[in-house]
Write a protein that holds these residues in place. Structure first.
Motif, short mmCIF file in Angstrom:
data_model
loop_
_atom_site.label_atom_id
_atom_site.label_comp_id
_atom_site.label_asym_id
_atom_site.label_seq_id
_atom_site.Cartn_x
_atom_site.Cartn_y
_atom_site.Cartn_z
N ARG A 199 19.37 6.07 12.44
CA ARG A 199 19.68 5.21 11.28
C ARG A 199 18.91 3.89 11.32
NH1 ARG A 199 21.97 8.79 7.76
NH2 ARG A 199 23.71 9.91 8.72
N ASP A 200 17.70 3.95 11.85
CA ASP A 200 16.86 2.76 11.94
C ASP A 200 15.89 2.75 10.76
OD1 ASP A 200 15.09 0.71 12.60
OD2 ASP A 200 15.22 1.13 14.75
N ALA A 201 16.31 2.15 9.67
CA ALA A 201 15.53 2.16 8.44
C ALA A 201 14.19 1.46 8.60
CB ALA A 201 16.33 1.52 7.30
N ALA A 202 14.18 0.32 9.29
CA ALA A 202 12.94 -0.44 9.45
C ALA A 202 11.92 0.36 10.26
CB ALA A 202 13.23 -1.78 10.13
N LEU A 203 12.37 1.00 11.34
CA LEU A 203 11.45 1.78 12.16
C LEU A 203 10.97 3.02 11.42
CD1 LEU A 203 9.99 2.28 14.81
CD2 LEU A 203 12.08 3.39 15.68
N ALA A 204 11.87 3.70 10.72
CA ALA A 204 11.49 4.90 9.97
C ALA A 204 10.42 4.57 8.93
CB ALA A 204 12.71 5.52 9.29
N SER A 205 10.62 3.45 8.25
CA SER A 205 9.65 3.02 7.24
C SER A 205 8.31 2.66 7.88
CB SER A 205 10.21 1.82 6.47
OG SER A 205 9.30 1.37 5.50
N ALA A 206 8.35 1.93 9.00
CA ALA A 206 7.12 1.53 9.68
C ALA A 206 6.36 2.75 10.21
CB ALA A 206 7.44 0.58 10.83
N LEU A 207 7.09 3.72 10.75
CA LEU A 207 6.45 4.94 11.26
C LEU A 207 5.83 5.75 10.12
CD1 LEU A 207 9.10 6.07 13.90
CD2 LEU A 207 6.77 5.28 14.37
N MET A 208 6.49 5.74 8.98
CA MET A 208 5.94 6.46 7.82
C MET A 208 4.66 5.78 7.34
SD MET A 208 6.27 9.12 5.92
CE MET A 208 7.98 9.70 5.95
N VAL A 209 4.64 4.47 7.35
CA VAL A 209 3.42 3.73 6.98
C VAL A 209 2.27 4.15 7.88
CG1 VAL A 209 2.31 1.47 6.93
CG2 VAL A 209 4.61 1.74 6.01
N SER A 210 2.51 4.15 9.19
CA SER A 210 1.47 4.51 10.15
C SER A 210 1.05 5.98 9.97
CB SER A 210 2.01 4.29 11.57
OG SER A 210 1.06 4.69 12.53
N HIS A 211 2.02 6.84 9.76
CA HIS A 211 1.75 8.28 9.61
C HIS A 211 0.87 8.54 8.39
CE1 HIS A 211 2.37 12.57 9.65
NE2 HIS A 211 3.00 12.55 8.49
N LEU A 212 1.19 7.89 7.28
CA LEU A 212 0.45 8.13 6.05
C LEU A 212 -0.90 7.43 6.01
CD1 LEU A 212 3.36 7.93 3.44
CD2 LEU A 212 2.23 9.97 4.32
N ARG A 213 -1.07 6.43 6.88
CA ARG A 213 -2.33 5.69 6.89
C ARG A 213 -3.50 6.61 7.21
NH1 ARG A 213 -1.21 1.80 10.53
NH2 ARG A 213 -0.35 0.45 8.90
N GLY A 214 -3.32 7.50 8.18
CA GLY A 214 -4.39 8.42 8.55
C GLY A 214 -4.73 9.36 7.43
N ALA A 215 -3.71 9.88 6.75
CA ALA A 215 -3.95 10.78 5.63
C ALA A 215 -4.64 10.06 4.49
CB ALA A 215 -2.63 11.37 5.15
N MET A 216 -4.22 8.82 4.22
CA MET A 216 -4.84 8.05 3.14
C MET A 216 -6.31 7.79 3.44
SD MET A 216 -3.10 7.42 0.42
CE MET A 216 -4.10 6.08 -0.23
N SER A 217 -6.62 7.49 4.70
CA SER A 217 -8.00 7.24 5.09
C SER A 217 -8.84 8.49 4.85
CB SER A 217 -8.06 6.83 6.56
OG SER A 217 -9.39 6.69 6.98
N TYR A 218 -8.28 9.64 5.21
CA TYR A 218 -9.00 10.91 5.04
C TYR A 218 -9.27 11.18 3.56
CZ TYR A 218 -9.68 16.00 4.93
OH TYR A 218 -10.16 17.27 4.70
N TRP A 219 -8.22 11.04 2.74
CA TRP A 219 -8.39 11.32 1.31
C TRP A 219 -9.27 10.28 0.63
CZ3 TRP A 219 -7.70 16.02 0.52
CH2 TRP A 219 -6.64 16.74 1.08
N SER A 220 -9.22 9.04 1.11
CA SER A 220 -10.04 8.00 0.51
C SER A 220 -11.52 8.33 0.62
CB SER A 220 -9.77 6.64 1.18
OG SER A 220 -8.45 6.21 0.93
N GLU A 221 -11.90 8.84 1.78
CA GLU A 221 -13.30 9.19 1.99
C GLU A 221 -13.74 10.31 1.06
OE1 GLU A 221 -13.96 10.10 6.05
OE2 GLU A 221 -13.34 8.13 6.79
N LEU A 222 -12.82 11.23 0.77
CA LEU A 222 -13.16 12.37 -0.07
C LEU A 222 -13.03 12.09 -1.56
CD1 LEU A 222 -11.49 15.36 1.82
CD2 LEU A 222 -13.88 14.69 1.84
N LEU A 223 -12.03 11.29 -1.92
CA LEU A 223 -11.65 11.21 -3.32
C LEU A 223 -11.83 9.86 -3.98
CD1 LEU A 223 -8.25 13.13 -3.06
CD2 LEU A 223 -10.43 14.05 -3.84
#
Length: 230
Positions: A199-223
């Protein structure tokens, strides 16, 4: 032609025709003749496409395709029909999806119930098995993220995010061809899951930011459109 086949077929034909005709689509009569169906069937299909803002009717001018002003529901429909989307549309959808999922992680930490946690555990177990077999986890990745959105207990939120995923289903398969990317993503999923369970909302949100950053970087290069990357 069966009724369920008419809508995607007409949408495909409209887009193809519009690209070579300044955005203008064929008339109802021309469409009926082309597909050998009644004008009533054509009119019904066009009404649906107009409601989704795929097309617009201009008085005394005809039917035009809105390739640059398509809503998320229409984009999802086009993706399901196998029609190509513009890179800008895909990139913007990925960007908005990221914003939604970060908020979803925060809300899920407070609202997830036992059923949500059980489903997330099951997804993680199946992901482990897929990785051990040398297979990609593209479908399970989608399940994991949408289950977090479901855990917000907000049906509208889930419907919106599901539409985003329909835009990139085929691209996820490409993304998860890399075994290292599968393993890294799975480990990050486990960390996010633990934060949700605690039930750690701040950590869950921060981990999601980090997790999606890699995917966003990948898609940014392509799209990412050239004018946005300058």
């Amino acid at each position: 032609m069966q009724g369920q086949e008419i809508l995607p077929a007409i949408a495909t034909h409209l887009l193809d025709s519009a690209r070579t005709n300044g955005g203008k689509a064929p008339s109802e009569r021309d469409l009926a003749e082309h597909f050998s169906v009644s004008r009533g069937q054509v009119r019904e299909a066009l009404a649906i496409l107009e409601a989704m803002q795929v097309i617009e009717r201009r008085a005394k001018s005809g039917i035009y395709v809105n390739t640059d002003n398509t809503g998320i529901e229409a984009m999802a429909f086009l993706a399901r029909a196998g029609l190509p989307l513009e890179n800008r549309q895909i990139y913007e959808a990925v960007e908005v999806r990221k914003i939604h999922e970060i908020k979803a992680a925060e809300l899920a930490a407070a609202r997830a119930d036992d059923e949500n946690f059980d489903r997330l555990r099951d997804i993680l177990v199946r992901s482990e098995e897929r990785i051990a077999q040398g297979e990609g986890i593209d479908g399970l990745d989608q399940e994991f993220h949408l289950e977090i959105v479901r855990a917000t207990q907000n049906t509208l939120f889930l419907n919106i995010c599901t539409a985003f995923y329909e835009l990139g289903g085929n691209r996820l398969k490409v993304y998860f061809r890399d075994p290292d990317r599968n393993r890294k993503s799975h480990e990050e999923h486990k960390q996010i899951f633990e934060a949700l369970v605690n039930r750690d909302a701040a950590l869950a949100s921060a981990l999601m930011v980090s997790h999606l950053r890699g995917a966003m970087s990948y898609w940014s290069e392509l799209l990412q459109p050239a004018e946005l990357s300058d």
